[in-house]
Design an enzyme around this catalytic site. Structure first.
Site, PDB file in Angstrom:
ATOM      1  N   CYS A 128       0.821  -1.214   0.000  1.00 21.92           N
ATOM      2  CA  CYS A 128       0.000   0.000   0.000  1.00 21.92           C
ATOM      3  C   CYS A 128       0.854   1.263   0.000  1.00 21.92           C
ATOM      4  CB  CYS A 128      -0.964   0.011   1.176  1.00 21.92           C
ATOM      5  SG  CYS A 128      -2.290  -1.183   1.007  1.00 21.92           S
ATOM      6  N   TYR A 130      -1.298   4.487   1.650  1.00 21.83           N
ATOM      7  CA  TYR A 130      -2.353   4.920   0.724  1.00 21.83           C
ATOM      8  C   TYR A 130      -2.140   6.357   0.257  1.00 21.83           C
ATOM      9  CZ  TYR A 130      -5.548   0.914   1.334  1.00 21.83           C
ATOM     10  OH  TYR A 130      -6.135  -0.319   1.342  1.00 21.83           O
ATOM     11  N   TRP A 153      -3.982   5.843   5.936  1.00 16.15           N
ATOM     12  CA  TRP A 153      -4.199   4.407   6.144  1.00 16.15           C
ATOM     13  C   TRP A 153      -3.148   3.822   7.081  1.00 16.15           C
ATOM     14  CZ3 TRP A 153      -1.048   0.195   4.937  1.00 16.15           C
ATOM     15  CH2 TRP A 153      -1.653  -1.067   5.047  1.00 16.15           C
ATOM     16  N   TYR A 180     -10.303  -4.726  -5.991  1.00 12.19           N
ATOM     17  CA  TYR A 180      -9.384  -4.153  -5.006  1.00 12.19           C
ATOM     18  C   TYR A 180      -8.021  -4.840  -5.091  1.00 12.19           C
ATOM     19  CZ  TYR A 180      -7.830  -2.669  -0.326  1.00 12.19           C
ATOM     20  OH  TYR A 180      -7.141  -2.142   0.740  1.00 12.19           O
ATOM     21  N   HIS A 181      -6.957  -4.027  -5.157  1.00 10.49           N
ATOM     22  CA  HIS A 181      -5.577  -4.506  -5.283  1.00 10.49           C
ATOM     23  C   HIS A 181      -5.263  -5.049  -6.674  1.00 10.49           C
ATOM     24  CE1 HIS A 181      -4.897  -4.997  -0.643  1.00 10.49           C
ATOM     25  NE2 HIS A 181      -4.816  -3.731  -1.055  1.00 10.49           N
ATOM     26  N   HIS A 206      -3.637   0.342  -6.381  1.00 10.91           N
ATOM     27  CA  HIS A 206      -4.876   0.810  -5.778  1.00 10.91           C
ATOM     28  C   HIS A 206      -5.643   1.760  -6.696  1.00 10.91           C
ATOM     29  CE1 HIS A 206      -2.775  -0.820  -2.291  1.00 10.91           C
ATOM     30  NE2 HIS A 206      -3.960  -0.927  -1.726  1.00 10.91           N
TER      31      HIS A 206
END
Length: 852
Positions: free
Chosen positions: A451, A495, A513, A709-710, A795
């Site tokens: 992240c 993030y 995050w 997501y991801h 992301h």
């Protein structure tokens, strides 16, 4: 060879193929830590969120529990594709050991993980490659192979592999999947596009640890229809009609026609007023024309569970009287997600009939449907085409395009999960020329790069910041294939978003995050001193969305576009846009709102021309709210910013990825209509293509695997696009440790053959300053040239993407003077791919050039 015998597995595991392959979506269950996963109650909802440890491989430190995500949703633990029944299956191998032990191929189907197939080694070992072939003795839709390595030692674990399919055991065609597996004992799911076949062949090309010329397998399973057809497109429903075996017209408007009206709130309902019509119920679509059909898409009602189709068959007809044997059959799960029935063979038909033989929850003799769509084969010249699935030894959560036709990917401290602050990262590099993937664990920087923020530096290196080790910063040098640490940031982040500046410095903002949530103000990294400078005049507060979770979610994944003089336009995901200066203490000045857009977290923005950006999708909050179909253009003229709504996407998306192509069109991949991290529910499988000339989106060939997501997407140097990843939730069914390359329609003829493309033959130096001109030679006619910045994605965010059309003039036969803009706010420093395009918009393969 080491001794092979071990104690038998527990009885429950020996008896259950499902338990043997319980990590159906979880390639490479590696490492240690703790990731919260919700247990599931009878209704399918979470009834707890206890953290569950995984076993710890030797030499790998334990990770702390991550505080950064809630438990994975219950549906993340449920594979979308069912295990196929192995009754009646047989298996053969290229070779097997029968002298020194019972290593027969048949052992992979016996339900006992303590017995194995082993390639021949007594006397003279059979050389690699080795193959093992399953004959299902019937045709079925297959979408994945689950490989369970031997559990008593490492020898013979499959490393590089390929998977092929056949209808007759004689004609195999090209592999549907290739890749590289991690050298561990975890069950591995090798996915590919759903295909109707009788025979499935796994070929082991190498041994995972290069210990010898051996291959082994404890168990093999196959996965059925996941409801994600590949290489199809929605058929237009104009002129269609629908009839049903029965319909409710007294107690409500439950007519069959409602499945074609585009409104999910209106439904077909079987008759229930008075005496309910008994099962089975059928609904028949008349397309009023004969065409090729490959799949049926069924959308359940969204206002309650009654009447959800469970067991079903699909048949086709050319005349409406005589219907075929079923082209699809199965049982759908009892939930409200959109379902797809992939046909075992493409049918030429006018009529398609869905027959429900059971209600999914056995609640009563009812059947309902909100919408029904049909899909047909894609036309490559219009919809593009997907290549085979490439397996990675990790979930590619972050990626960067490198010179030399390489793609760098990384996940977290583990290949399939994250958590804690472990000080190392699993990385991999895909060689785009050979398709081979190599894996490496990076320890020397002390940085778990899960992240992160990413910026492609002026000299072509990759700067990675924060994440699980929230204050750290690391640099990858593609010239030397080495990682090194640089100075820590002043503010711990995860993030966050980054962009290189026109000054050659790197700017970072946001990231609550990880580290203490709050005002994650901006700071700048200097390539001259390798240190970070605070920007107290650039707080994150004015750039946040109104997410109800506060800064923890509100300052994530910002869309940043660098311009001249070290300035940056922050154009989202907040609806409020802002100009940011980075000299001195820095400053933030409002730049207006993004037209009538709401906050659009987990959407994205992409620069498709000089000073022109497209923003797509997203949702008002990070998760658990509906996504939007809306798209906007944002134009920069000096200090003025104008935003306008352009055409809507066909489907709402959050967690999608967008890629600008050399011709200026933008392709968007994946995402969910209702964003939930780690879930594959409400996945959008049909990519779309936006044309700046019309402002409209058109469909592209459907993906085989959800990318939510991801997940990531990147433009490649040959003009194609890589799309991959998704998941990283440990022992779950939504880990997608793989990717595929999409060939856009501009490269293909209608029959799928490649179009002739221009070629750059010379005149491109490794490096050229801004403001200079190049004398470029080409092999044939060329209409234009364009620079595409080598980019990095994670992301749903890729602030490194940038398309710069170039001015060019003829300078002789197949020779062109190509001018690089002098403004570094236009041609941001860094490594670019130079493409030549012909008059039809077909791009060449790119040449890499660094503009310092």
């Amino acid at each position: 060879m080491q001794p092979r015998r071990t104690p038998a597995l527990p009885r429950a595991l020996r008896r259950s193929p499902l338990l043997i392959a319980f990590a159906l979506g979880s390639l490479l269950v590696g490492a240690t830590p703790w990731l919260g996963v919700a247990s599931t109650g009878p209704g399918g909802g979470p009834d707890g969120a206890a953290l569950r440890p995984a076993s710890s491989p030797v030499g790998q430190q334990a990770a702390k529990a991550s505080p950064h995500h809630a438990a994975a949703p219950a549906n993340a633990m449920e594979p979308a594709a069912p295990l196929l029944d192995r009754t009646g299956w047989t298996v053969t191998a290229s070779d097997e050991e029968t002298v020194a032990e019972n290593g027969r191929a048949a052992n992979v189907l016996d339900g006992n993980a303590a017995t194995i197939w082993h390639s021949r080694y007594a006397g003279t070992s059979a050389p690699l490659p080795h193959s093992i072939t399953i004959d299902m003795n019937r045709t079925a839709v297959v979408s994945g192979l689950v490989y369970l390595p031997r559990n008593d030692g490492p020898n013979g674990r499959v490393g590089e592999y390929s998977i092929s399919m056949s209808a007759d055991g004689q004609n195999w065609g090209s592999p549907v999947a290739t890749g590289t597996l991690a050298d561990d004992a975890a069950a591995k799911t090798l996915g590919f596009a759903p295909t109707g076949a009788r025979f499935v062949r796994l070929t082991a090309v190498t041994e995972a640890g290069n210990r010898g010329p051996w291959s082994t397998a404890a168990e093999l399973n196959l996965l059925g229809d996941p409801g994600t057809p590949a290489a199809t497109v929605d058929l237009p429903r104009t002129g269609w009609t629908a009839t049903a075996s029965d319909e409710e017209t007294v107690a409500e408007n439950g007519r069959a026609a409602n499945v074609l009206d585009g409104n999910a709130a209106t439904i077909w309902h079987s008759r229930y007023a008075g005496t309910s019509a008994p099962l089975p119920h059928s609904i028949t679509i008349d397309m009023n024309r004969t065409t090729a059909v490959s799949a049926l898409v069924y959308q359940p009602r969204n206002d309650g569970p009654n009447g959800r189709a469970g067991a079903y068959t699909v048949t086709t007809s050319t005349d409406g009287t005589t219907f075929s044997t079923p082209v699809a059959a199965g049982t759908w799960r009892d939930d409200d997600t959109v379902k797809t029935a992939t046909f075992t063979r493409t049918a030429t038909a006018r009529y398609v009939r869905l027959t429900a033989t059971g209600e999914a929850g056995n609640r009563g003799p009812w059947t309902t449907a909100a919408e029904i769509r049909l899909s047909g084969p894609a036309n490559p010249a219009t919809h593009g085409a997907w290549g085979r699935i490439t397996g990675f030894p990790l979930v590619p959560v972050a990626t960067a395009v490198l010179p030399g036709d390489k793609l760098l990917a990384w996940s977290a401290y583990a290949v399939d999960r994250f958590g804690g602050s472990n000080g190392y990262t699993q990385t991999a590099i895909l060689d785009l020329k050979t398709g081979k993937v190599t894996q490496r664990r990076v320890d020397n920087t002390g940085h778990d790069m899960f992240c992160p923020g990413i910026a492609m530096l002026a000299d072509g290196r990759v700067l990675v910041t924060g994440g699980s080790n929230a204050e750290k910063a690391s640099i990858y040098n593609p010239a030397t294939d080495t990682w090194s640490a640089t100075s820590n940031m002043n503010i711990a982040r995860g993030y966050q978003s980054m962009t290189l500046l026109s000054t050659g410095e790197a700017f970072v903002l946001g990231g609550s995050w990880s580290g203490a949530p709050g005002d994650k103000a901006g700071e700048v990294w200097s390539p001259n001193t390798s240190t970070w400078r605070k920007l107290p005049g650039v707080p994150a507060t004015s750039t946040m969305t109104a997410d109800p979770a506060g800064p923890y979610r509100a300052d994530n994944h910002m869309w940043l576009y660098a311009t001249s003089g070290g300035k940056v336009l922050q154009l989202g995901p907040s609806k409020q846009m802002n100009w940011i200066t980075t000299a001195g203490n820095g400053s933030v000045t409002p730049a207006g709102t993004r037209a009538d857009s709401q906050d659009a977290m987990t959407g994205n923005a992409v620069a498709y021309d000089i000073g022109k950006l497209l923003t797509l999708g997203g949702s008002p909050a990070y998760e658990n709210v509906p996504a939007t179909r809306r798209a906007y253009t944002v134009s920069i003229n000096g200090g003025q910013v104008q935003a306008a709504r352009t055409g809507d996407m066909d489907q709402a998306r959050a967690f999608g990825n967008s890629v600008v192509m050399p011709d200026g069109k933008v392709a968007v991949f994946g995402g969910q209509s209702y964003p939930v991290p780690f879930s594959d529910a409400t996945s959008v499988l049909a990519p779309e293509l936006w044309d700046p000339a019309t402002g409209r989106f058109t469909p592209l060939a459907t993906m085989a695997i959800p990318r939510n997501y991801h997940s990531v997407a990147n433009l490649l140097p040959d003009g194609r696009i890589f799309s991959g990843g998704g998941g990283l939730c440990g022992d779950c069914a939504t880990n997608h440790a793989d990717g595929a390359v999409f060939t856009p329609p501009y490269l293909l003829n209608a029959d799928g053959s490649p179009k002739p493309r221009p070629a750059i033959t010379g005149g491109v130096p490794p490096q050229a300053p801004a403001g200079t001109s190049l004398t470029v030679t080409t092999g044939g006619s060329v209409a234009s040239f364009v620079l595409m910045r080598a980019a990095a994605a994670t992301h749903s965010t890729d602030n490194d993407q940038r398309r710069v059309p170039l001015t060019s003039t003829p300078a002789g036969a197949n020779t062109h003077t190509v001018s690089i803009p002098a403004d570094k706010g236009v041609v941001l420093p860094g490594t670019y791919m130079l493409f030549a395009l012909n008059a039809q918009g077909v791009p060449s393969t790119a040449r890499f050039i660094t503009i310092p």
